[in-house]
Enzyme design. Structure first.
Site, PDB file in Angstrom:
ATOM      1  N   TYR A 158       4.246  -2.551   5.366  1.00  0.00           N
ATOM      2  CA  TYR A 158       4.384  -1.619   4.238  1.00  0.00           C
ATOM      3  C   TYR A 158       5.372  -2.188   3.208  1.00  0.00           C
ATOM      4  O   TYR A 158       5.333  -1.819   2.032  1.00  0.00           O
ATOM      5  CB  TYR A 158       4.809  -0.230   4.734  1.00  0.00           C
ATOM      6  CG  TYR A 158       4.433   0.898   3.801  1.00  0.00           C
ATOM      7  CD1 TYR A 158       3.121   1.050   3.343  1.00  0.00           C
ATOM      8  CD2 TYR A 158       5.389   1.809   3.358  1.00  0.00           C
ATOM      9  CE1 TYR A 158       2.778   2.085   2.472  1.00  0.00           C
ATOM     10  CE2 TYR A 158       5.055   2.844   2.498  1.00  0.00           C
ATOM     11  CZ  TYR A 158       3.752   2.969   2.062  1.00  0.00           C
ATOM     12  OH  TYR A 158       3.412   3.998   1.197  1.00  0.00           O
ATOM     13  N   LYS A 165       8.718   4.543  -1.759  1.00  0.00           N
ATOM     14  CA  LYS A 165       8.386   5.923  -1.343  1.00  0.00           C
ATOM     15  C   LYS A 165       9.659   6.700  -0.983  1.00  0.00           C
ATOM     16  O   LYS A 165       9.721   7.923  -1.183  1.00  0.00           O
ATOM     17  CB  LYS A 165       7.419   5.912  -0.156  1.00  0.00           C
ATOM     18  CG  LYS A 165       6.007   5.416  -0.488  1.00  0.00           C
ATOM     19  CD  LYS A 165       5.261   6.332  -1.459  1.00  0.00           C
ATOM     20  CE  LYS A 165       3.791   5.982  -1.539  1.00  0.00           C
ATOM     21  NZ  LYS A 165       3.094   6.689  -2.630  1.00  0.00           N
TER      22      LYS A 165
HETATM   23  P1  NAD Z   1      -6.603   5.190  -4.264  1.00  0.00           P
HETATM   24  O1  NAD Z   1      -6.756   3.718  -4.498  1.00  0.00           O
HETATM   25  O2  NAD Z   1      -7.824   5.993  -4.127  1.00  0.00           O
HETATM   26  O3  NAD Z   1      -5.678   5.852  -5.372  1.00  0.00           O
HETATM   27  C1  NAD Z   1      -4.607   5.155  -5.983  1.00  0.00           C
HETATM   28  C2  NAD Z   1      -4.644   5.545  -7.440  1.00  0.00           C
HETATM   29  O4  NAD Z   1      -3.529   4.989  -8.127  1.00  0.00           O
HETATM   30  C3  NAD Z   1      -5.918   5.034  -8.144  1.00  0.00           C
HETATM   31  O5  NAD Z   1      -6.614   6.116  -8.718  1.00  0.00           O
HETATM   32  C4  NAD Z   1      -5.365   4.122  -9.215  1.00  0.00           C
HETATM   33  O6  NAD Z   1      -6.114   4.114 -10.411  1.00  0.00           O
HETATM   34  C5  NAD Z   1      -3.990   4.755  -9.448  1.00  0.00           C
HETATM   35  N1  NAD Z   1      -3.092   3.878 -10.177  1.00  0.00           N
HETATM   36  C6  NAD Z   1      -2.633   2.657  -9.841  1.00  0.00           C
HETATM   37  N2  NAD Z   1      -1.887   2.153 -10.861  1.00  0.00           N
HETATM   38  C7  NAD Z   1      -1.894   3.094 -11.847  1.00  0.00           C
HETATM   39  C8  NAD Z   1      -1.335   3.162 -13.136  1.00  0.00           C
HETATM   40  N3  NAD Z   1      -0.616   2.151 -13.662  1.00  0.00           N
HETATM   41  N4  NAD Z   1      -1.549   4.286 -13.875  1.00  0.00           N
HETATM   42  C9  NAD Z   1      -2.279   5.305 -13.403  1.00  0.00           C
HETATM   43  N5  NAD Z   1      -2.859   5.303 -12.181  1.00  0.00           N
HETATM   44  C10 NAD Z   1      -2.653   4.192 -11.417  1.00  0.00           C
HETATM   45  O7  NAD Z   1      -5.701   5.283  -2.931  1.00  0.00           O
HETATM   46  P2  NAD Z   1      -4.984   6.533  -2.224  1.00  0.00           P
HETATM   47  O8  NAD Z   1      -4.710   6.056  -0.849  1.00  0.00           O
HETATM   48  O9  NAD Z   1      -5.726   7.775  -2.456  1.00  0.00           O
HETATM   49  O10 NAD Z   1      -3.568   6.579  -2.966  1.00  0.00           O
HETATM   50  C11 NAD Z   1      -3.050   7.753  -3.563  1.00  0.00           C
HETATM   51  C12 NAD Z   1      -1.607   7.959  -3.147  1.00  0.00           C
HETATM   52  O11 NAD Z   1      -1.574   8.264  -1.764  1.00  0.00           O
HETATM   53  C13 NAD Z   1      -0.698   6.761  -3.356  1.00  0.00           C
HETATM   54  O12 NAD Z   1       0.556   7.220  -3.805  1.00  0.00           O
HETATM   55  C14 NAD Z   1      -0.549   6.219  -1.937  1.00  0.00           C
HETATM   56  O13 NAD Z   1       0.654   5.504  -1.750  1.00  0.00           O
HETATM   57  C15 NAD Z   1      -0.531   7.520  -1.179  1.00  0.00           C
HETATM   58  N6  NAD Z   1      -0.775   7.446   0.264  1.00  0.00           N
HETATM   59  C16 NAD Z   1      -1.887   6.843   0.745  1.00  0.00           C
HETATM   60  C17 NAD Z   1      -2.098   6.810   2.108  1.00  0.00           C
HETATM   61  C18 NAD Z   1      -3.327   6.142   2.684  1.00  0.00           C
HETATM   62  O14 NAD Z   1      -3.322   5.827   3.876  1.00  0.00           O
HETATM   63  N7  NAD Z   1      -4.362   5.919   1.901  1.00  0.00           N
HETATM   64  C19 NAD Z   1      -1.198   7.432   2.977  1.00  0.00           C
HETATM   65  C20 NAD Z   1      -0.077   8.051   2.452  1.00  0.00           C
HETATM   66  C21 NAD Z   1       0.137   8.055   1.087  1.00  0.00           C
END
Ligand code: NAD
Length: 257
Positions: A158, A165
């Site tokens: 990570y 985070k």
């Molecule tokens: P995802 O790839 O579907 O979504 C990530 C989003 O971030 C995308 O829509 C992308 O366009 C956007 N993004 C990136 N750079 C950007 C910018 N400069 N301006 C605007 N938007 C931007 O993946 P996800 O897993 O749904 O991620 C969403 C959130 O969830 C993130 O914060 C991620 O850290 C968090 N998260 C994910 C997980 C997992 O296992 N997938 C677990 C816990 C937390």
């Protein structure tokens, strides 16, 4: 499933849908199921064809481009929300980014530029969104961001996203205190691992999924509809007493040793 949460008449902005696997899409679906009207954003022209059909299926009132690292774009989104609705009840910030080389390097090798960009997109943009949302939340509201267990514990691979985070969760606490007099509640939703595009950028994510499943009570991973329902609860008035907290949607993984 019909929603036990009532967001009837509420208006929310969802930032972070890339495709139907996005956590933001699971949340958007749950907000709509609970009766909310939505505005949503896509990152850029390349993302639009993937996001627009999802927005149409959700009956979104407003769909806009927003790259938070481009000066003025986040501001333009809130201006459009103000013109269209004149108010806002909740915001979901579900975005994160780190340059690939920095994300794949041990923290000790992260570059200053990569760390700063990851902090700006993944953390400070939430603070900016809070500032821009506030004038539209004269009746109170909810601000939500999506975090991960790696904020509190060192998770293999990570890397720099752990400290990023952690800063995001600390920002949630500070904003919760600062905005309480305005009746705006602030939440971090800590989701268990889900196969999304962002997750595919983390090295050995498949192994992480397997080890989390093995350690999760019940050995069942959480999924988008379940995460979405928690987000809808946090967006509702019922979620207000949780302000400043990290709420885990991980089927109990975080309580295990
Ligand atoms: P995802 O790839 O579907 O979504 C990530 C989003 O971030 C995308 O829509 C992308 O366009 C956007 N993004 C990136 N750079 C950007 C910018 N400069 N301006 C605007 N938007 C931007 O993946 P996800 O897993 O749904 O991620 C969403 C959130 O969830 C993130 O914060 C991620 O850290 C968090 N998260 C994910 C997980 C997992 O296992 N997938 C677990 C816990 C937390």
């Amino acid at each position: 499933m019909s929603s036990p949460i009532d967001l009837d008449g509420r208006r929310g902005l969802v930032i972070g849908i890339a495709n139907e696997h996005s956590i933001a899409f699971g949340c958007a679906q749950a907000f709509v199921d609970a009766g909310a009207r939505l505005a949503l954003t896509w990152l850029n022209d390349k993302a639009e064809p993937h996001v627009r059909p999802l927005g149409e299926a959700l009956g979104a009132d407003l769909m806009l481009a927003c790259d938070v690292s481009v000066p003025g774009q986040l501001e333009a989104v809130f201006e459009q929300v103000a013109r269209t609705w004149g108010r806002l009840d909740f915001v979901l910030h579900s975005i994160a980014f780190a340059p690939r080389d920095d994300l794949h390097a041990p923290l000790i090798d992260s570059s200053a530029e990569g760390f700063a960009l990851a902090m700006d997109v993944s953390c400070h943009s939430f603070i900016r969104a809070a500032r821009l949302a506030l004038p539209l939340m004269s009746d109170g509201g909810a601000l939500m961001t999506v975090s991960y267990y790696g904020a509190e514990h060192v998770v293999d691979h990570y890397n720099l996203m752990g400290p990023v985070k952690a800063a995001l969760e600390a920002s949630v606490r500070s904003l919760a205190v600062e905005l309480a007099p305005r009746r705006v509640h602030v939440h971090a939703l800590s989701a268990g691992p889900v196969n999304t595009r962002a997750a595919s950028g983390i090295a050995h994510f498949d192994e992480l999924i397997d080890s989390v499943r093995a350690r999760t009570p019940g050995h069942q991973l959480t999924d988008l509809p379940a995460i979405g329902r928690i987000a809808a609860f946090l967006a509702s008035d019922a979620g207000a007493p949780l302000t400043g907290s990290v709420t885990f949607a991980d089927n109990g993984f975080h309580i295990t040793a």
